[in-house]
Write a protein that holds these residues in place. Structure first.
Motif, PDB file in Angstrom:
ATOM      1  N   ILE A 205      54.106 -18.585  -7.983  1.00 28.23           N
ATOM      2  CA  ILE A 205      53.025 -18.629  -7.002  1.00 28.23           C
ATOM      3  C   ILE A 205      53.516 -19.211  -5.687  1.00 28.23           C
ATOM      4  O   ILE A 205      53.123 -18.756  -4.605  1.00 28.23           O
ATOM      5  N   THR A 206      54.406 -20.200  -5.759  1.00 32.16           N
ATOM      6  CA  THR A 206      54.939 -20.804  -4.539  1.00 32.16           C
ATOM      7  C   THR A 206      55.786 -19.806  -3.768  1.00 32.16           C
ATOM      8  O   THR A 206      55.663 -19.684  -2.532  1.00 32.16           O
TER       9      THR A 206
ATOM     10  N   GLY B  30      52.978 -15.734   3.564  1.00 35.02           N
ATOM     11  CA  GLY B  30      52.461 -16.589   4.624  1.00 35.02           C
ATOM     12  C   GLY B  30      51.059 -17.082   4.360  1.00 35.02           C
ATOM     13  O   GLY B  30      50.270 -17.284   5.293  1.00 35.02           O
ATOM     14  N   VAL B  31      50.725 -17.282   3.070  1.00 30.91           N
ATOM     15  CA  VAL B  31      49.407 -17.818   2.706  1.00 30.91           C
ATOM     16  C   VAL B  31      49.609 -19.060   1.844  1.00 30.91           C
ATOM     17  O   VAL B  31      50.732 -19.382   1.446  1.00 30.91           O
TER      18      VAL B  31
ATOM     19  N   LEU C  14      46.060 -17.681  -3.175  1.00 30.87           N
ATOM     20  CA  LEU C  14      46.410 -16.788  -4.279  1.00 30.87           C
ATOM     21  C   LEU C  14      45.577 -17.092  -5.516  1.00 30.87           C
ATOM     22  O   LEU C  14      45.154 -16.182  -6.238  1.00 30.87           O
ATOM     23  N   ARG C  15      45.336 -18.373  -5.768  1.00 26.39           N
ATOM     24  CA  ARG C  15      44.495 -18.729  -6.921  1.00 26.39           C
ATOM     25  C   ARG C  15      43.070 -18.225  -6.726  1.00 26.39           C
ATOM     26  O   ARG C  15      42.425 -17.757  -7.671  1.00 26.39           O
ATOM     27  N   PHE C  16      42.579 -18.310  -5.488  1.00 31.08           N
ATOM     28  CA  PHE C  16      41.234 -17.810  -5.192  1.00 31.08           C
ATOM     29  C   PHE C  16      41.166 -16.297  -5.386  1.00 31.08           C
ATOM     30  O   PHE C  16      40.205 -15.782  -5.961  1.00 31.08           O
ATOM     31  N   TRP C  17      42.202 -15.587  -4.928  1.00 29.89           N
ATOM     32  CA  TRP C  17      42.215 -14.137  -5.110  1.00 29.89           C
ATOM     33  C   TRP C  17      42.252 -13.779  -6.594  1.00 29.89           C
ATOM     34  O   TRP C  17      41.667 -12.779  -7.002  1.00 29.89           O
ATOM     35  N   GLU C  18      42.925 -14.597  -7.366  1.00 33.98           N
ATOM     36  CA  GLU C  18      42.941 -14.361  -8.812  1.00 33.98           C
ATOM     37  C   GLU C  18      41.543 -14.539  -9.390  1.00 33.98           C
ATOM     38  O   GLU C  18      41.087 -13.736 -10.215  1.00 33.98           O
ATOM     39  N   GLU C  19      40.839 -15.587  -8.968  1.00 33.06           N
ATOM     40  CA  GLU C  19      39.479 -15.834  -9.451  1.00 33.06           C
ATOM     41  C   GLU C  19      38.550 -14.675  -9.092  1.00 33.06           C
ATOM     42  O   GLU C  19      37.630 -14.352  -9.853  1.00 33.06           O
ATOM     43  N   GLU C  20      38.811 -14.060  -7.945  1.00 35.35           N
ATOM     44  CA  GLU C  20      37.968 -12.949  -7.492  1.00 35.35           C
ATOM     45  C   GLU C  20      38.407 -11.608  -8.094  1.00 35.35           C
ATOM     46  O   GLU C  20      37.811 -10.570  -7.789  1.00 35.35           O
ATOM     47  N   GLY C  21      39.461 -11.626  -8.911  1.00 28.17           N
ATOM     48  CA  GLY C  21      39.920 -10.400  -9.546  1.00 28.17           C
ATOM     49  C   GLY C  21      40.704  -9.470  -8.644  1.00 28.17           C
ATOM     50  O   GLY C  21      40.863  -8.287  -8.949  1.00 28.17           O
ATOM     51  N   LEU C  22      41.233  -9.991  -7.523  1.00 31.93           N
ATOM     52  CA  LEU C  22      41.971  -9.153  -6.579  1.00 31.93           C
ATOM     53  C   LEU C  22      43.448  -9.029  -6.955  1.00 31.93           C
ATOM     54  O   LEU C  22      44.059  -7.988  -6.729  1.00 31.93           O
ATOM     55  N   VAL C  23      44.020 -10.111  -7.448  1.00 33.11           N
ATOM     56  CA  VAL C  23      45.436 -10.149  -7.830  1.00 33.11           C
ATOM     57  C   VAL C  23      45.522 -10.773  -9.215  1.00 33.11           C
ATOM     58  O   VAL C  23      44.928 -11.836  -9.446  1.00 33.11           O
TER      59      VAL C  23
ATOM     60  N   ILE D 242      52.546  -8.410  -7.089  1.00 32.54           N
ATOM     61  CA  ILE D 242      53.077  -8.645  -5.746  1.00 32.54           C
ATOM     62  C   ILE D 242      52.585  -7.561  -4.790  1.00 32.54           C
ATOM     63  O   ILE D 242      52.159  -7.845  -3.660  1.00 32.54           O
ATOM     64  N   ARG D 243      52.622  -6.299  -5.238  1.00 31.09           N
ATOM     65  CA  ARG D 243      52.122  -5.208  -4.396  1.00 31.09           C
ATOM     66  C   ARG D 243      50.642  -5.392  -4.095  1.00 31.09           C
ATOM     67  O   ARG D 243      50.197  -5.194  -2.970  1.00 31.09           O
ATOM     68  N   ALA D 244      49.879  -5.767  -5.117  1.00 34.20           N
ATOM     69  CA  ALA D 244      48.437  -5.971  -4.905  1.00 34.20           C
ATOM     70  C   ALA D 244      48.200  -7.075  -3.895  1.00 34.20           C
ATOM     71  O   ALA D 244      47.325  -6.963  -3.024  1.00 34.20           O
ATOM     72  N   ALA D 245      48.966  -8.173  -3.981  1.00 34.49           N
ATOM     73  CA  ALA D 245      48.803  -9.281  -3.049  1.00 34.49           C
ATOM     74  C   ALA D 245      49.112  -8.846  -1.618  1.00 34.49           C
ATOM     75  O   ALA D 245      48.428  -9.254  -0.667  1.00 34.49           O
ATOM     76  N   ARG D 246      50.141  -8.014  -1.463  1.00 35.93           N
ATOM     77  CA  ARG D 246      50.486  -7.537  -0.123  1.00 35.93           C
ATOM     78  C   ARG D 246      49.384  -6.641   0.445  1.00 35.93           C
ATOM     79  O   ARG D 246      49.071  -6.686   1.637  1.00 35.93           O
TER      80      ARG D 246
END
Length: 235
Positions: A119-120, A127-128, A133-142, A160-164
């Motif tokens: 995650i780090t 650049g976030v 990233l943890r919040f995006w995980e909670e929202e089901g985005l990544v 990684i692609r989803a996060a980008r």
């Protein structure tokens, strides 16, 4: 003009004309001795202006703006209308930035055999913050993988692609609810391509909204002129 005449001219129902008058979108109609409403061509132009504004900025904002134009100074009225144009330009610029970010995603992924990341590492690469990233995980985005007995997060190539893609769409002005819907429709390696398609569609929508605002221009000018006793352009 009767209510039914105005409705026919504008493509609204009789009830819609009455409702928009009640909401202050058009000036109050003159009442005859028998209680019937009597409208003028200015009411028609105000309703046409509302239709264009509603298509460009949404009905709530259109109602607010039309009601305010009747008491605004010429400077205030021009500023309010200019802000609608500026808002559309800002949205378009955000989408273009998102498109560029997605192109960078594609360029970075071409020929890359991407390994997993912590995650780090991913947060630094994007650049976030790690908390983002943890919040995006909670929202089901990544969706990272969980490894080791400590349940540490590991982000594989798909995550990684989803996060980008999320970063790019966030740059394009997408809020979390809209992101959740978009990301839910993306699938694996085609995610960035689908996101580009979504952004192209949004640009098309913005173009339609801009054209609707342009079409409303002369009617808006007539409404502004009428409140100051200035003759407007001919029909």
């Amino acid at each position: 003009m009767r209510t039914v005449d105005v409705a026919k001219e504008c493509g609204y129902s009789v009830q819609q004309v009455r409702d928009l008058e009640r909401l202050g979108v058009i000036p109050p109609a003159v009442r005859a001795d028998n209680g019937y409403r009597s409208y003028t061509p200015l009411h028609v132009r105000a309703l046409r202006a509302y239709r264009g504004l509603a298509a460009a900025a949404g009905p709530v904002e259109a109602r607010r703006l039309l009601a305010g134009l009747r008491t605004a100074t010429i400077t205030e009225a021009a500023s309010a209308i200019d802000e609608v144009h500026a808002g559309l330009a800002r949205e378009r610029a955000e989408v273009v930035r998102a498109q560029r970010a997605l192109e960078r995603v594609r360029a970075e992924e071409d020929g890359r055999d991407e390994d997993s990341m912590t995650i780090t590492q991913l947060a630094e690469a994007l650049g976030v913050r790690s908390s983002t990233l943890r919040f995006w995980e909670e929202e089901g985005l990544v969706r990272p993988e969980r490894v080791t007995t400590l349940r540490a997060r590991r982000y594989g190539p798909a995550a990684i692609r989803a996060a980008r893609v999320v970063v790019a769409l966030r740059a394009g002005g997408y809020g979390i609810p809209a992101l959740r819907e978009v990301m839910g429709s993306l699938d694996g390696l085609d995610g960035a391509a689908d996101a580009r398609r979504v952004l192209r569609g949004r640009l098309d929508q913005l173009a339609a909204r801009s054209v609707a605002l342009l079409r409303a221009g002369s009617d808006l000018a007539a409404v502004v002129d009428a409140t100051r006793g200035t003759p407007g352009p001919p029909e």
